[in-house]
Motif scaffolding. Structure first.
Motif, short mmCIF file in Angstrom:
data_model
loop_
_atom_site.label_atom_id
_atom_site.label_comp_id
_atom_site.label_asym_id
_atom_site.label_seq_id
_atom_site.Cartn_x
_atom_site.Cartn_y
_atom_site.Cartn_z
N ASP A 1 2.99 -5.17 -5.40
CA ASP A 1 2.34 -6.46 -5.15
C ASP A 1 1.17 -6.68 -6.10
N LEU A 2 0.47 -5.57 -6.41
CA LEU A 2 -0.65 -5.69 -7.36
C LEU A 2 -0.52 -4.57 -8.39
N ILE A 3 -0.89 -4.85 -9.62
CA ILE A 3 -0.87 -3.80 -10.64
C ILE A 3 -2.27 -3.69 -11.23
N VAL A 4 -2.88 -2.51 -11.06
CA VAL A 4 -4.21 -2.29 -11.60
C VAL A 4 -4.02 -1.63 -12.98
N ALA A 5 -4.57 -2.27 -14.01
CA ALA A 5 -4.29 -1.79 -15.37
C ALA A 5 -5.54 -1.84 -16.22
N PRO A 6 -5.59 -1.01 -17.26
CA PRO A 6 -6.73 -1.12 -18.19
C PRO A 6 -6.62 -2.43 -18.97
N LEU B 1 1.52 -3.55 -0.84
CA LEU B 1 0.66 -4.03 0.25
C LEU B 1 1.45 -4.08 1.56
N ALA B 2 0.68 -4.07 2.64
CA ALA B 2 1.28 -4.19 3.97
C ALA B 2 1.84 -5.60 4.10
N PRO B 3 2.90 -5.77 4.91
CA PRO B 3 3.45 -7.12 5.07
C PRO B 3 2.37 -8.07 5.58
N GLY B 4 2.27 -9.22 4.99
CA GLY B 4 1.30 -10.23 5.42
C GLY B 4 -0.07 -10.09 4.77
N ALA B 5 -0.29 -9.00 4.02
CA ALA B 5 -1.61 -8.83 3.38
C ALA B 5 -1.80 -9.88 2.28
N PRO C 1 -2.74 -10.94 -1.24
CA PRO C 1 -2.95 -10.30 -2.56
C PRO C 1 -4.27 -10.69 -3.19
N GLU C 2 -4.69 -11.94 -3.02
CA GLU C 2 -5.94 -12.39 -3.64
C GLU C 2 -7.14 -11.65 -3.04
N GLY C 3 -7.12 -11.52 -1.70
CA GLY C 3 -8.19 -10.81 -1.00
C GLY C 3 -8.25 -9.37 -1.46
N LEU C 4 -7.03 -8.77 -1.64
CA LEU C 4 -7.00 -7.36 -2.04
C LEU C 4 -7.41 -7.18 -3.48
N ARG C 5 -7.11 -8.18 -4.29
CA ARG C 5 -7.53 -8.11 -5.69
C ARG C 5 -9.06 -8.00 -5.75
N THR D 1 -1.05 -9.76 -10.21
CA THR D 1 -0.18 -9.82 -9.04
C THR D 1 1.25 -9.66 -9.55
N ASN D 2 2.15 -9.47 -8.62
CA ASN D 2 3.56 -9.32 -8.97
C ASN D 2 4.03 -10.52 -9.82
#
Lengths: 863, 224
Positions: A535-540, A688-692, A694-698, A715-716
């Protein structure tokens, strides 16, 4: 010379519009060829310059066998410098910094070379051009040079970013931000001048100190004894090195890149050759017309005693002249175009092959390419004229002197044309079934050629069938013009077939490549949907860019694991290794997490089963391109270099992959860290957990990492869009080439119509004399144009679809090894067809106007 | 029917000026068969082109059916030719891609007539080629091609028929037949005919002959 002036030059200079059309046909083909070839040569050359130039007098370089290990211990340099045949050894750090100019949100990638400044003059040709002092070798200068915050920047780099002596930069290398001061501007010497002027240089001790790399090196450059063969010294050095290190000649890296990008460059070149082919048709057209017009003159010359060979010689002299002029014009345009092509190609090669290239600006034009352009122009002009010239010399003088009857005597028998077409298609089929020749789809290109030839042979047949078809389709109420137009096309099958073939080739190329790209894009899209599930990719920040990649330290993974809303955190490590002397990507990730949350699409077998088995059995999975390139399959074993010597791993499965064409090997992270000791990650994918949200987690991720290290979070959807953007950029160049090919084809149609108008000037005047209006005459020509377009479009559409299958199943597969699912793309097809039809009617506009304005009385006298 | 008032035509060819027709005045009555006779280059064809509006006089006026054509636009001339004038040429000038029938139908089709068949068949029959309608020009003899051209010139029942050296490309026997054909059909249809020719025998079929030399009418009219 007088004969030449009287019989050749008079026509060349006296019939300027026709000469211009022929010159234009040759020039366009040559321009495309020169532009592409120049760009291709420049790409290889600039890379060569970057490698060899920076290597300087270095004859051998010592590296890590894989690029994952974050350098190696510098202590090896001392014994290495005493190795047999080694004269000098100097340590090098190859760093990538990111510098954010004040007020700018965009980071600028700064390639930094960490070198022993005191030893540099023995290795490389560059100097400090500005140091703030008149004498840059003064002692005080050296003191300042060796200060730990000193950085030198290349002149071009400095100019581009407004850096000057004394400028302070906050440079981020692998998450460590340091303030550095510009204490000198570098200027290069010799062929690698531009390379040095795009670089930043630091003293190696300062760089190691600033970026916490004490005792670490990326490379050792060696100057070997010129009296000893380099290969011999290389063997001696390799024997001396631990298994994780390897020694190569700088040229070897070039050869790798050369080989890696060869298929891509060849594909682009072939597209440029298609433009030449279309130019060939155009030349055929105009020369046929010239011969027709001069039929009577030829008859007179024959009756005055000039032999057939003499006539052929005169006509050949004319086309060679036109070929030379066309080539010159084409070369001029080609060189002008090549900067644009180069930028697109450089970006494409960059994104396809992870090579950051030296500035994509043309610095030099190869004289070989210019000579090739000239020769190709002449060959195209001569080859395009051979048919018409043969016609011209085969006509009996009495026949040539008879009034009227201007037409190519060559008529086309339907049965002959169909037989020839069938033979061409059979040859195409045969060629398509052959294997590649050393990775080059040579027979694939032959197949394309035969397909084009086959459809070209069908064009007189299609032209013949227009009139009967029109009679069936159009009611009498539609007026006489369409029927008149069809009758006219039928009357001159050879001339019209050539125009139709030119359009067919252009359109077939456009449709073939578009359908191939569309199919490829659909396949990649589908593949992304099915395999990229994070759902999210953390990258340099450098990820997916054109600079070398940074790694994320293991701490990132640890800090993100406990984040609420995150159910799984993968660690994706992507490094380059050499496999059988070819660069491949090795990916290490947590395969069990991947099996649970995402998948690979395997050629055979279910993702979860194969991945679980791979983890349990300590096996690897490999991409389809890798398997194809090295002729490997499930169950085979591959040997990879590790710091402790090569390790043999069995292949658990082969998966579809479209991320790189060099091939990819994937293994479980635990296996990777055990053998290579590298605990970093290139990117960290989060599930991410279902319903999470993505913006908030970013935001939560950014807060948790606090800028250490600096990261970007995709994001994906963003990742998929980014991948598709790179995909589209990769193919931008092919669209440009298509446009050129179709433009040439349309010029061909306009040219044919103009030729037709001039040839039957009297007929058109008769139409006017018996009551036809200028508008009717104009509409007649537009109908002819439209019908030519229709014939070309029908053939081009069919040829395009066949071509797309060849491109997908033969050429692409043999060049790159990707499986592409064929999508006929009706939208793309319709668009191309509509565009071609519209364009042909437009191509008819000028000829139609001209026909409508013909002076009637004068034209009635026209012979 | 046709009146030429001091008509001249000058062509410029590079630096030289060619006076093709000089101050020609001439009147042709309705239903008359006039032959303009003269050697090659005397200006006959130019005069015919001026009468048919295929070219414009540099000076003077062409009056057709009582109307001056001085202010005529291209469209006016096209309309006039379409409704009023038929033309026969020396080299037949049939469209090679079309059959004899289609060639004859062309003037009517250009006028937008959807069903010209009946009239076309009449004309083909009148020139004796009812059985050759489906043949292309290349399959017809010179005489046959010129008959088709005559049928084409008369298919739209023009009031004026211009024939420019119609026998110039035919042997004398066939040439005579063509002139007879033109004469007969024009009489039947009440058409005025202006024939340009250098053949004495062809000219002698006309009601009146005018001689042309160096762009001017030479001497008296000859009543045949």
């Amino acid at each position: 010379m007088t004969v030449f002036r009287l019989l050749v030059w008079r026509h060349v200079a006296g019939e300027l519009p026709r000469t211009a059309l022929t010159v234009g046909g040759v020039a366009l083909g040559v321009a495309v060829y020169v532009a592409v070839a120049t760009a291709n040569v420049e790409i290889v050359r600039s890379f060569e310059q970057a490698v060899l130039g920076v290597a300087g007098r270095t004859t051998l370089q010592v590296f890590n066998a894989t690029d994952s290990l974050g350098g190696f211990d510098e202590r090896i340099i001392e014994p290495l410098s005493h190795a047999d045949g080694v004269l000098l050894a100097t340590p090098v750090l190859d760093l990538t910094g990111i510098w954010r100019a004040e007020g700018s949100a965009r980071g600028i990638v700064l390639p930094i070379l960490g070198v022993d400044l005191l030893a540099e003059s023995s290795f490389r040709d560059y100097r400090v051009a500005e140091s703030g002092h008149d004498n840059s070798d003064s002692e005080s200068d050296w003191e300042r040079y060796l200060e730990p915050d000193t950085i030198f920047v290349g002149r071009r780099l400095a100019q581009r970013h407004g850096l000057a002596m004394g400028s302070a930069l906050a440079v981020n290398v692998s998450g460590r931000v340091r303030r550095l001061v510009v204490r000198g501007i570098l200027e290069g010497d010799g062929p690698a001048r531009s390379t040095f002027e795009e670089l930043a240089v630091m003293d190696i001790a300062a760089a190691q100190f600033q970026f916490d790399l004490l005792g670490r090196l990326d490379r050792i450059d060696l100057v070997t004894d010129p009296a000893r063969p380099v290969e011999e010294v290389k063997r001696a050095v390799q024997a001396f090195l631990p298994p994780e290190l390897t020694v190569k000649r700088p040229q070897q890296r070039n050869a790798q890149v050369e080989r890696m990008t060869r298929a891509f460059r060849l594909n682009v070149s072939v597209l440029s050759v298609v433009a030449l082919l279309v130019g060939l048709f155009l030349v055929y057209n105009t020369v046929s017309f010239a011969v027709l017009r001069r039929r009577r003159e030829i008859g007179i010359l024959r009756s005055l005693g000039l032999s057939s060979a003499g006539i052929a010689g005169l006509l050949l002299a004319e086309v060679v002249l036109v070929g030379i002029v066309g080539s010159m014009v084409g070369i001029g345009f080609g060189v002008a175009l090549s900067n644009g092509v180069l930028q697109t190609l450089a970006a494409t090669v960059g994104s396809l092959y992870y090579q950051s290239l030296v500035p994509p600006r043309l610095t030099w034009v190869s004289s070989d390419v210019l000579v090739q352009g000239l020769l190709i122009g002449i060959v195209v002009a001569v080859a395009g004229s051979l048919g018409p010239i043969r016609e011209a010399v085969s006509v009996e003088p009495t026949q040539a002197l008879a009034p009227g009857g201007y037409e190519l005597i060559g008529t086309v028998r339907v049965a002959t044309a169909v037989t020839r077409a069938a033979a061409a298609f059979l040859l195409a089929g045969f060629a398509a079934l052959q294997d590649s020749v050393r990775g080059v789809p040579l027979f694939g290109y032959f197949a394309v050629f035969f397909v084009v030839l086959g459809f070209a042979w069908l064009s007189p047949v299609v032209i013949r069938s227009i009139a009967p078809c029109l009679r069936l389709v159009l009611s009498r109420r539609a007026g006489c013009l369409p029927r008149l137009a069809a009758a006219e096309l039928e009357r001159a099958p050879v001339r019209n077939a050539v125009a139709v073939s030119a359009l067919m080739v252009g359109l077939a190329l456009m449709i073939g490549v578009s359908v191939m790209i569309h199919s490829f894009r659909q396949t990649v899209d589908l593949w992304l949907d099915q395999t990229v599930k994070a759902d999210l990719i953390v990258a340099p920040p450098t990820w997916l860019g054109d600079g070398p990649e940074w790694a994320l330290p293991e701490s990132v993974h640890q800090r993100l694991q406990a984040l609420p809303g995150v159910v799984a955190v993968d660690r994706y490590r992507d490094v380059r290794m050499d496999y059988r002397d070819r660069p491949v990507r090795v990916v290490a990730r947590d395969l069990l997490i991947h099996a649970r949350h995402s998948r690979y699409l395997f050629l055979e077998g279910d993702s979860t089963t194969v991945l679980t088995e791979a983890v349990r059995g300590e096996q690897v999975i490999v991409s389809e391109t890798f398997a194809r390139q090295f002729s490997l399959r499930r169950g085979d074993r591959i040997a990879l270099p590790t710091p402790h010597g090569p390790v043999e791993l069995p292949i658990a499965g082969v998966f579809y992959d479209y991320a790189t064409d060099g091939g990819k090997i994937v293994l479980d992270r635990s296996l990777y860290t055990r053998h290579w000791g590298d605990r970093n990650a290139t990117v960290v994918p989060l599930y991410l957990a279902p319903g999470a949200d993505p913006e908030g987690l970013r935001r939560a991720v950014l807060e948790r990492l606090q800028g250490d290290p600096p990261v970007i979070i995709l994001t994906n959807g963003e990742l998929k869009r980014e991948v598709l953007r790179i995909f589209d950029q990769t193919f931008a160049i092919t669209y440009a080439l298509e446009v050129i090919a179709v433009t040439v084809a349309l010029l061909g149609i306009a040219n044919t119509l103009l030729a037709g108008i001039l040839e039957r000037q009297r007929q058109l005047a008769v139409l006017r004399a018996i009551g036809g209006t200028p508008a009717q005459v104009g509409r007649l020509i537009l109908w002819e144009s439209g019908l030519l377009g229709l014939a070309g479009t029908v053939l081009g559409g069919a040829a395009g679809l066949v071509l797309s299958v060849l491109l997908i199943e033969v050429i692409n597969k043999q060049s790159f090894g990707w499986t592409i699912v064929f999508h006929p793309a009706p939208g793309v097809l319709l668009e191309a067809v509509a565009l071609a039809l519209l364009a042909t009617v437009l191509a008819g506009y000028w000829p139609a106007r001209r026909a409508a304005r013909l002076p009637v009385a004068e034209s009635l006298q026209y012979e | 029917m046709v009146r030429l008032e001091g008509v001249s035509k000058v062509y410029q060819r590079g630096a030289s000026i060619i006076q093709a027709v000089q101050g020609v005045s001439l009147e042709v009555a309705k239903g008359e068969f006039l032959a303009i006779m003269g050697p090659s280059g005397s200006g006959k064809s130019t005069l015919l082109n001026l009468i048919g509006g295929l070219d414009r006089p540099t000076e003077g006026d062409v009056v057709i059916d009582g109307r001056s054509t001085r202010g005529f636009t291209e469209a006016d001339w096209t309309r006039l030719r379409r409704e009023w004038i038929g033309v026969v040429f020396q080299f037949f000038n049939l469209l090679p891609g079309l059959t004899a029938r289609e060639n004859v139908a062309l003037p009517l089709l250009l006028r937008g007539e959807a069903d010209p068949e009946k009239r076309v068949e009449e004309c083909l029959a009148a020139v004796g080629l009812a059985h050759r309608g489906e043949h292309r020009p290349s399959e017809l003899s010179g005489g046959e091609q010129q008959r088709v051209a005559v049928a084409r010139a008369l298919v739209h029942r023009p009031a004026l028929l211009l024939a420019d050296e119609p026998t110039g490309n035919l042997d004398s026997k066939v040439g005579r037949e063509i002139i007879q054909l033109i004469k007969t059909l024009a009489r039947q249809g009440g058409q005025t005919v202006i024939l340009a020719t250098h053949s004495r025998s062809a000219a002698e079929e006309a009601d009146r002959i005018v001689l042309m030399r160096d762009g001017t009418l030479d001497g008296e009219d000859v009543r045949v």
